[in-house]
Design an enzyme around this catalytic site. Structure first.
Site, mmCIF file in Angstrom:
data_model
loop_
_atom_site.group_PDB
_atom_site.id
_atom_site.type_symbol
_atom_site.label_atom_id
_atom_site.label_comp_id
_atom_site.label_asym_id
_atom_site.label_seq_id
_atom_site.Cartn_x
_atom_site.Cartn_y
_atom_site.Cartn_z
ATOM 1 C CE LYS A 49 20.041 -11.535 17.543
ATOM 2 N NZ LYS A 49 19.552 -11.038 18.847
ATOM 3 N NE ARG A 63 27.175 -8.083 6.182
ATOM 4 C CZ ARG A 63 26.691 -7.099 5.400
ATOM 5 N NH1 ARG A 63 25.406 -6.771 5.438
ATOM 6 N NH2 ARG A 63 27.492 -6.459 4.578
ATOM 7 C CB ALA A 84 16.795 -5.333 9.585
ATOM 8 C CG ASP A 106 23.473 -4.588 2.835
ATOM 9 O OD1 ASP A 106 24.537 -5.128 3.179
ATOM 10 O OD2 ASP A 106 23.204 -3.392 3.061
ATOM 11 N NE ARG A 142 16.116 0.975 3.925
ATOM 12 C CZ ARG A 142 16.999 1.661 3.217
ATOM 13 N NH1 ARG A 142 16.617 2.694 2.509
ATOM 14 N NH2 ARG A 142 18.266 1.324 3.218
ATOM 15 C CE LYS A 201 19.447 -2.058 2.798
ATOM 16 N NZ LYS A 201 20.757 -2.121 3.455
#
Ligand SMILES: Cc1cc2nc3c(=O)[nH]c(=O)nc-3n(C[C@H](O)[C@H](O)[C@H](O)COP(=O)(O)OP(=O)(O)OC[C@H]3O[C@@H](n4cnc5c(N)ncnc54)[C@H](O)[C@@H]3O)c2cc1C
Length: 247
Positions: A127, A124, A129, A73, A228, A39
């Site tokens: 949906k 990748r 998050a 990510d 988280r 991240k």
């Protein structure tokens, strides 16, 4: 396998870099077909975008040298542009050794996929998050799911080695149906799932000859990561309980 290090930020922002470099060294030593996923906020994006990029490039250089890849990510929509800008610059330096993440709940995602695919950047598809406002994201699950299927087909047609990241059985079945209908070879894409979630579906996909990559969090900050994920979607608590029972 995707190794995703969960580390605490320290003042220099170098600790996550060192930890991920060490993870890549272990992946190389064990000759695992694994990648690392990061991240950008963990790498200091909010503090110094330049230092963040330098750290990510160091990681990509190492991944390229060992024929692995880094996966970046996607965080909340405040970060989408900045994240894709760094993905693009990593691709400029180490083409093919970085994978972007696109979230099906964002209206902008089709355009982003077309841009990434035109540059040969693997994607990748997930949906999404995070809690996003209606101004930028679909709010209803059926709309997110429909957009996921549309984007998945686009990626399977035009993308470079896309990853279908979902545990949603309806989506997995639709992917299987589309892949068979379009005669898309199993080597042209992969499924991705979180370690331990829907193991039954994971086993089934592998037994059918599909490639599956598992996302495995590791490191010393696993508890904040866990909290988280629950906070991002409180329904995950119910999912977790259901899966513990199913397992
Ligand atoms: C490999 C991977 C990488 C990801 N990377 C990102 C990222 O970079 N950015 C981002 O925003 N999101 C990311 N996500 C999370 C993703 O956006 C979704 O929030 C999450 O995957 C749930 O969506 P779903 O497609 O599985 O479908 P859903 O409809 O949400 O879930 C379908 C079913 O899967 C099971 N399930 C799903 N999630 C869980 C869970 N956490 N615990 C237990 N059971 C569960 C349940 O049985 C549920 O009914 C990633 C997901 C995966 C699998």
């Amino acid at each position: 396998m995707i190794i995703s290090g969960k580390t605490c930020l320290r003042s220099t922002r170098r600790r996550p870099r060192a930890i991920h470099l060490a993870a890549l060294a272990q992946i190389a030593a064990a000759q695992l077909p694994a990648t690392v996923s990061i991240k950008l906020t963990q790498f200091g994006l909010d503090v110094s975008p330049e230092a963040c990029e330098a750290n990510v490039l160091a990681l990509a250089e190492r991944a390229a040298a060992m024929q692995s890849r880094i996966e970046i990510d996607m965080e909340s929509s405040d970060y989408t542009d900045r994240t894709l800008a760094i993905v693009n610059r990593v691709q400029d330096r180490f083409p093919g050794y970085v994978r972007a993440v696109i979230q099906a709940y964002l209206y902008r995602s089709e355009n982003d996929i077309r841009m990434l695919s035109s540059r040969g950047i693997p994607v990748r598809l997930c949906k999404g998050a995070y809690h996003e406002p209606a101004a930028v994201a679909f709010e209803r699950k059926p709309d997110v799911d429909a957009n996921y299927v549309k984007l998945m087909k686009l990626l399977l047609a035009e993308g470079n080695c896309p990853a279908i990241a979902s545990h949603d059985e309806n989506i997995v079945r639709e992917a299987e149906r589309h892949i068979r209908e379009q005669k898309i070879g199993a080597e042209r894409f992969e499924f991705q799932m979180l370690y331990g979630i829907r193991r039954d579906l994971q086993r089934e996909l592998v037994s059918q000859g599909f490639r599956l990559r598992l996302y495995v969090p590791y490191g010393d900050a696993w508890y904040p990561y866990f909290m988280r994920r629950l906070a991002e979607r409180p329904a995950n608590l119910i999912f977790l309980a259901k899966n513990l029972v199913r397992s």
